[in-house]
Design an enzyme around this catalytic site. Structure first.
Site, PDB file in Angstrom:
ATOM      1  N   GLY A  61      41.625  46.366  42.848  1.00 47.04           N
ATOM      2  CA  GLY A  61      41.541  47.282  41.881  1.00 47.04           C
ATOM      3  C   GLY A  61      42.567  48.102  41.564  1.00 47.04           C
ATOM      4  N   GLY A  96      45.774  46.848  40.828  1.00 46.95           N
ATOM      5  CA  GLY A  96      46.671  45.973  40.291  1.00 46.95           C
ATOM      6  C   GLY A  96      46.359  46.013  38.535  1.00 46.95           C
ATOM      7  CE1 TYR A 156      47.279  33.172  42.203  1.00 44.37           C
ATOM      8  CE2 TYR A 156      47.328  32.004  40.488  1.00 44.37           C
ATOM      9  CZ  TYR A 156      46.902  33.106  40.928  1.00 44.37           C
ATOM     10  OH  TYR A 156      46.628  34.032  40.278  1.00 44.37           O
ATOM     11  CE  LYS A 195      43.526  33.227  41.499  1.00 46.35           C
ATOM     12  NZ  LYS A 195      42.719  34.382  41.404  1.00 46.35           N
ATOM     13  N   PRO A 205      42.435  34.184  31.943  1.00 50.50           N
ATOM     14  CG  PRO A 205      42.621  36.433  32.970  1.00 50.50           C
ATOM     15  CD  PRO A 205      42.424  34.873  33.281  1.00 50.50           C
ATOM     16  NE  ARG A 224      55.468  30.672  27.949  1.00 50.96           N
ATOM     17  CZ  ARG A 224      56.050  29.531  27.756  1.00 50.96           C
ATOM     18  NH1 ARG A 224      55.904  28.918  26.394  1.00 50.96           N
ATOM     19  NH2 ARG A 224      57.153  28.900  28.371  1.00 50.96           N
TER      20      ARG A 224
END
Length: 327
Positions: free
Chosen positions: A10, A12, A144, A148, A171, A216
């Protein structure tokens, strides 16, 4: 009985954006809190989510009916490559503890946050939700990315065995207030914002690594926060969903740098160091599934979002420049 929405991570970037949206959107609106809802934002100082006992105590304390799981061990390229096992194990422990606690406490709904790095290194573009497990991720994100990916695997397993409503969001590149602006560990937008700010302050040139040509997709953290609220209310699938602007809204690194120069008000020498590597030219993701499900969404224009981000950075420079987050 009131609903309790627990947000891990919370303190971040996304957690703070969610807090902003919940505090500013009208109660009862599509992206606002409900009249009978209590939102709890917790940071790492409140519970070590790698510890199953601490995680269960957190659930016993707040008794969440809904959970948005944002907490993760994150780091730059160097740290990801050097500490593969740490990134794999710490994130797997956190995720497994959150999913297990959500199951044992009969949480109504859990949304976990993934990343586009879960996708295979060699894959046909654009990225979509069906391509996550088609091959290994890039070796630089080994720990990582695999941790995930396992969230998606577990979401399906919990649903098939127990009927749990566990899902996940993917995202694209996120930016906004409360980002990590530390020069050593920041991603491209916060790093360039900080360097441009220092160039203006010190009267030195603003030099961007590479040619500026790579493309991007960036999503403003406040927009992403609204989409998480939408997922909480309206998205009932177990399959993950990409949360992003469309492919047609890709921006080049040069366009990013130009927008930062404008937002910072930098008027000095500005150039690109073309001797530096560009990295991957583009890795587009489609948001077709999102737009199909949500029925349209107004993303914040890039320059407007960047202006808000730079304003926050300048006003909070003493803490923002080091990447220190306040719990």
């Amino acid at each position: 009985m009131a609903n309790v929405v627990l947000v891990t991570g919370g303190s971040g970037l996304i957690g703070k954006a969610l807090q902003h949206i919940i505090e500013t959107e009208p109660v009862g609106s599509r992206f606002g809190k409900l009249p009978n809802e209590n939102w709890i934002f917790v940071g790492s100082s409140e519970a070590d989510l790698r510890d199953p006992t601490a995680t269960l105590k957190l659930y016993e304390k707040y008794k969440p009916t809904h959970v948005i799981h944002l907490a993760a061990l994150v780091g730059g390229l160097f740290k990801n490559m050097k500490y593969k096992l740490t990134f794999l194990r710490d994130n797997m422990l956190m995720n497994d503890n959150i999913l297990h606690a959500s199951h044992t406490h009969q949480t109504t709904k859990l949304i976990s946050c993934l990343s586009t790095c879960v996708f295979p290194d060699k894959v046909e573009y654009p990225l979509d939700e069906n391509k996550i497990h088609l091959g290994p991720p890039h070796d630089s994100n080994f720990g990582y990315a695999h941790a995930k990916r396992m969230v998606d695997v577990q979401n399906h397993a919990y649903n098939e065995q127990f009927g749990c409503k566990f899902t996940s969001a993917i995202p694209t590149n996120i930016f906004g207030p409360h980002d990590n602006y530390d020069l050593e560990g920041a991603h491209v937008i916060p790093a360039l914002v900080h360097r441009c700010y220092l160039a203006k302050k010190n009267g030195t040139p603003f030099i961007v690594a590479g040619t500026g040509k790579p493309l991007r997709q960036f999503i403003f953290s406040y927009d992403l926060a609204k989409l998480f609220v939408w997922m909480l209310r309206e998205y009932d699938e177990i399959e993950p969903i990409i949360l992003s602007v469309g492919e047609d809204e890709e921006v080049s690194i040069k366009e990013v740098a130009d927008a930062i120069v404008k937002a910072v008000g930098f008027e000095g020498e500005y150039s690109f160091d073309t001797t530096r590597a560009d990295g991957q030219f583009r890795k587009p993701a489609t948001n077709k599934k999102l737009i199909d499900r949500i029925g349209g969404f107004q993303f914040t224009p890039f320059q407007e979002a960047l202006d808000l981000s730079v304003k926050w950075f300048v006003e909070n420079y003493d803490t923002a420049r080091t990447g220190v987050k306040k719990d």
